[in-house]
Design a protein around this motif. Structure first.
Motif, PDB file in Angstrom:
ATOM      1  N   ARG A 279       0.721  -1.250  -0.152  1.00  0.00           N
ATOM      2  CA  ARG A 279       0.080   0.059   0.077  1.00  0.00           C
ATOM      3  C   ARG A 279       0.910   1.405   0.050  1.00  0.00           C
ATOM      4  NH1 ARG A 279      -4.319   1.257   3.720  1.00  0.00           N
ATOM      5  NH2 ARG A 279      -2.672   1.174   5.519  1.00  0.00           N
ATOM      6  N   GLU A 280       0.405   2.038  -0.804  1.00  0.00           N
ATOM      7  CA  GLU A 280       1.276   3.318  -0.769  1.00  0.00           C
ATOM      8  C   GLU A 280       1.264   4.143   0.554  1.00  0.00           C
ATOM      9  OE1 GLU A 280       1.061   7.799  -3.273  1.00  0.00           O
ATOM     10  OE2 GLU A 280      -0.398   6.319  -3.566  1.00  0.00           O
ATOM     11  N   ALA A 281       0.199   4.112   1.124  1.00  0.00           N
ATOM     12  CA  ALA A 281       0.092   4.564   2.607  1.00  0.00           C
ATOM     13  C   ALA A 281       1.187   4.276   3.418  1.00  0.00           C
ATOM     14  CB  ALA A 281      -1.291   4.598   3.275  1.00  0.00           C
ATOM     15  N   ASP A 282       1.491   2.922   3.182  1.00  0.00           N
ATOM     16  CA  ASP A 282       2.789   2.140   4.149  1.00  0.00           C
ATOM     17  C   ASP A 282       4.242   2.464   3.672  1.00  0.00           C
ATOM     18  OD1 ASP A 282       0.688   1.357   5.601  1.00  0.00           O
ATOM     19  OD2 ASP A 282       0.509  -0.535   4.554  1.00  0.00           O
ATOM     20  N   GLU A 283       4.188   3.191   2.504  1.00  0.00           N
ATOM     21  CA  GLU A 283       5.478   3.299   1.861  1.00  0.00           C
ATOM     22  C   GLU A 283       6.348   4.183   2.955  1.00  0.00           C
ATOM     23  OE1 GLU A 283       5.580   4.425  -2.125  1.00  0.00           O
ATOM     24  OE2 GLU A 283       4.034   2.935  -2.486  1.00  0.00           O
ATOM     25  N   PRO A 284       7.658   3.837   3.644  1.00  0.00           N
ATOM     26  CA  PRO A 284       8.415   4.940   4.207  1.00  0.00           C
ATOM     27  C   PRO A 284       9.007   5.954   3.399  1.00  0.00           C
ATOM     28  CG  PRO A 284       9.045   2.574   4.485  1.00  0.00           C
ATOM     29  CD  PRO A 284       8.430   2.441   3.216  1.00  0.00           C
ATOM     30  N   THR A 285       9.159   6.922   3.775  1.00  0.00           N
ATOM     31  CA  THR A 285       9.916   8.046   3.206  1.00  0.00           C
ATOM     32  C   THR A 285      11.449   7.682   3.068  1.00  0.00           C
ATOM     33  OG1 THR A 285       8.296   9.746   3.887  1.00  0.00           O
ATOM     34  CG2 THR A 285      10.653  10.403   3.082  1.00  0.00           C
ATOM     35  N   PRO A 286      12.299   7.662   2.113  1.00  0.00           N
ATOM     36  CA  PRO A 286      13.653   7.097   2.319  1.00  0.00           C
ATOM     37  C   PRO A 286      14.544   8.367   2.976  1.00  0.00           C
ATOM     38  CG  PRO A 286      12.962   7.581  -0.023  1.00  0.00           C
ATOM     39  CD  PRO A 286      11.645   8.336   0.912  1.00  0.00           C
ATOM     40  N   SER A 287      15.930   7.969   3.213  1.00  0.00           N
ATOM     41  CA  SER A 287      16.730   8.631   3.921  1.00  0.00           C
ATOM     42  C   SER A 287      16.938  10.065   3.218  1.00  0.00           C
ATOM     43  CB  SER A 287      17.933   8.028   4.088  1.00  0.00           C
ATOM     44  OG  SER A 287      18.625   7.723   3.018  1.00  0.00           O
ATOM     45  N   GLU A 288      17.288  10.940   3.987  1.00  0.00           N
ATOM     46  CA  GLU A 288      17.670  12.240   3.523  1.00  0.00           C
ATOM     47  C   GLU A 288      18.730  12.075   2.369  1.00  0.00           C
ATOM     48  OE1 GLU A 288      16.524  15.370   3.290  1.00  0.00           O
ATOM     49  OE2 GLU A 288      14.639  14.459   4.147  1.00  0.00           O
ATOM     50  N   ARG A 289      19.748  11.119   2.674  1.00  0.00           N
ATOM     51  CA  ARG A 289      20.948  10.891   1.839  1.00  0.00           C
ATOM     52  C   ARG A 289      20.492  10.508   0.342  1.00  0.00           C
ATOM     53  NH1 ARG A 289      24.075   7.145  -0.253  1.00  0.00           N
ATOM     54  NH2 ARG A 289      22.467   5.679   0.150  1.00  0.00           N
ATOM     55  N   TYR A 290      19.425   9.485   0.568  1.00  0.00           N
ATOM     56  CA  TYR A 290      19.014   8.967  -0.793  1.00  0.00           C
ATOM     57  C   TYR A 290      18.131   9.976  -1.612  1.00  0.00           C
ATOM     58  CZ  TYR A 290      16.757   5.636  -3.815  1.00  0.00           C
ATOM     59  OH  TYR A 290      15.964   5.091  -4.767  1.00  0.00           O
ATOM     60  N   LEU A 291      17.188  10.732  -0.692  1.00  0.00           N
ATOM     61  CA  LEU A 291      16.618  11.753  -1.475  1.00  0.00           C
ATOM     62  C   LEU A 291      17.329  12.793  -1.944  1.00  0.00           C
ATOM     63  CD1 LEU A 291      13.396  12.331   1.008  1.00  0.00           C
ATOM     64  CD2 LEU A 291      13.511  11.428  -1.330  1.00  0.00           C
ATOM     65  N   GLY A 292      18.615  13.129  -1.527  1.00  0.00           N
ATOM     66  CA  GLY A 292      19.397  14.172  -1.883  1.00  0.00           C
ATOM     67  C   GLY A 292      19.921  13.731  -3.196  1.00  0.00           C
ATOM     68  N   TYR A 293      20.284  12.449  -3.690  1.00  0.00           N
ATOM     69  CA  TYR A 293      20.512  11.753  -4.980  1.00  0.00           C
ATOM     70  C   TYR A 293      19.344  12.135  -5.904  1.00  0.00           C
ATOM     71  CZ  TYR A 293      24.410   9.360  -3.351  1.00  0.00           C
ATOM     72  OH  TYR A 293      25.938   9.029  -2.869  1.00  0.00           O
ATOM     73  N   LEU A 294      18.229  12.036  -5.724  1.00  0.00           N
ATOM     74  CA  LEU A 294      16.899  12.227  -6.394  1.00  0.00           C
ATOM     75  C   LEU A 294      17.063  13.568  -6.676  1.00  0.00           C
ATOM     76  CD1 LEU A 294      16.402   9.294  -5.549  1.00  0.00           C
ATOM     77  CD2 LEU A 294      14.103   9.712  -5.524  1.00  0.00           C
ATOM     78  N   ARG A 295      17.047  14.465  -5.670  1.00  0.00           N
ATOM     79  CA  ARG A 295      16.622  15.905  -6.021  1.00  0.00           C
ATOM     80  C   ARG A 295      17.846  16.630  -6.643  1.00  0.00           C
ATOM     81  NH1 ARG A 295      15.922  16.325   0.631  1.00  0.00           N
ATOM     82  NH2 ARG A 295      13.632  15.964   0.771  1.00  0.00           N
ATOM     83  N   GLU A 296      19.189  16.371  -6.587  1.00  0.00           N
ATOM     84  CA  GLU A 296      20.390  16.897  -7.344  1.00  0.00           C
ATOM     85  C   GLU A 296      20.127  16.138  -8.697  1.00  0.00           C
ATOM     86  OE1 GLU A 296      24.911  17.858  -6.994  1.00  0.00           O
ATOM     87  OE2 GLU A 296      23.853  17.070  -5.400  1.00  0.00           O
ATOM     88  N   GLY A 297      19.769  14.839  -8.720  1.00  0.00           N
ATOM     89  CA  GLY A 297      19.643  14.320 -10.235  1.00  0.00           C
ATOM     90  C   GLY A 297      18.688  14.981 -10.968  1.00  0.00           C
ATOM     91  N   ALA A 298      17.581  15.149 -10.379  1.00  0.00           N
ATOM     92  CA  ALA A 298      16.482  15.680 -11.284  1.00  0.00           C
ATOM     93  C   ALA A 298      16.713  17.142 -11.727  1.00  0.00           C
ATOM     94  CB  ALA A 298      15.401  15.846 -10.085  1.00  0.00           C
ATOM     95  N   ARG A 299      17.611  17.790 -10.831  1.00  0.00           N
ATOM     96  CA  ARG A 299      17.793  19.263 -11.333  1.00  0.00           C
ATOM     97  C   ARG A 299      19.040  19.164 -12.587  1.00  0.00           C
ATOM     98  NH1 ARG A 299      16.194  20.291  -6.073  1.00  0.00           N
ATOM     99  NH2 ARG A 299      14.714  22.190  -6.096  1.00  0.00           N
ATOM    100  N   LEU A 300      19.937  18.240 -12.343  1.00  0.00           N
ATOM    101  CA  LEU A 300      21.089  17.964 -13.252  1.00  0.00           C
ATOM    102  C   LEU A 300      20.483  17.526 -14.626  1.00  0.00           C
ATOM    103  CD1 LEU A 300      23.714  16.562 -11.155  1.00  0.00           C
ATOM    104  CD2 LEU A 300      23.803  18.915 -12.043  1.00  0.00           C
ATOM    105  N   SER A 301      19.232  16.843 -14.429  1.00  0.00           N
ATOM    106  CA  SER A 301      18.683  16.159 -15.893  1.00  0.00           C
ATOM    107  C   SER A 301      17.735  16.842 -16.381  1.00  0.00           C
ATOM    108  CB  SER A 301      18.016  14.862 -15.181  1.00  0.00           C
ATOM    109  OG  SER A 301      18.965  13.961 -14.859  1.00  0.00           O
TER     110      SER A 301
END
Length: 202
Positions: A162-184
């Motif tokens: 269930r989507e409601a049970d999905e844990p938020t990832p670590s800030e370290r992991y989210l950092g890759y997604l955030r910076e990668g999204a901008r670089l892409s």
């Protein structure tokens, strides 16, 4: 030839979703990826939609040693960014693609050689951690429609139902997604969506 080109309308070989229960030994699995799902093949190139840490050059190019032949920002309608693959320790969960008719999934559309695509699958634990799925993408720079492969969490005990049970990832992991999204070159709205994710209650 087993490699077949497709046009913008998406015509080509039938698409197949790979299920881990039907998987054969590792070499056979790679042959299935390379030949049966040939709609995502462009000559000797394979299109792969990355949405997680593989957005970031530090992960995709430097850690995994993969240099894309080309990259375009893209969106896959009918899919969402999920965090439904269980992690452990400091990493509560990992990103995945999940079908959702109401949502869109933004990412980097990479053109890869077949050998580099095999490296992606090996590094991501296909077919045990992830399975390969075909997705219809729209490139953001020219609105061209293209079929590609992406990765979804494999069915089993490691996938969160269930989507409601999905844990938020670590800030370290989210950092890759955030910076990668901008670089892409992904849209500001998507970057803001990633920025708003936090493990902190505030």
């Amino acid at each position: 030839s087993a490699h077949k080109q497709i046009g913008g309308g998406g015509r080509g070989a039938p698409l197949h979703r790979l299920h881990p229960g039907a998987m054969k030994p590792w070499c056979a699995t790679l042959l299935v990826l390379a030949y049966e799902s040939s709609a995502a093949l462009l000559g000797d190139r394979i299109s792969y939609l990355a949405y997680g840490s593989n957005l970031h050059p530090a992960v995709f190019e430097r850690r995994r040693g993969i240099k894309p032949l080309a990259m375009s920002p893209a969106v896959a309608p009918g899919w969402r960014l999920a965090f439904d693959l269980r992690g452990g320790g400091a990493e509560p969960s990992f990103a995945s693609a999940r079908p959702d008719a109401r949502r869109e999934l933004y990412g980097a559309l990479y053109d890869l050689t077949p050998s580099d695509w095999a490296r992606v699958c090996a590094s991501e634990g296909v077919p045990f951690g992830y399975v390969v799925c075909p997705v219809r993408c729209r490139k953001l720079d020219d609105d061209e429609i293209e079929w590609a492969f992406t990765l979804a969490a494999a069915p089993g005990p490691m996938r969160i139902a269930r989507e409601a049970d999905e844990p938020t990832p670590s800030e370290r992991y989210l950092g890759y997604l955030r910076e990668g999204a901008r670089l892409s070159g992904l849209p500001d709205s998507w970057c803001s969506y990633l920025d708003d994710m936090s493990r902190d209650p505030a």
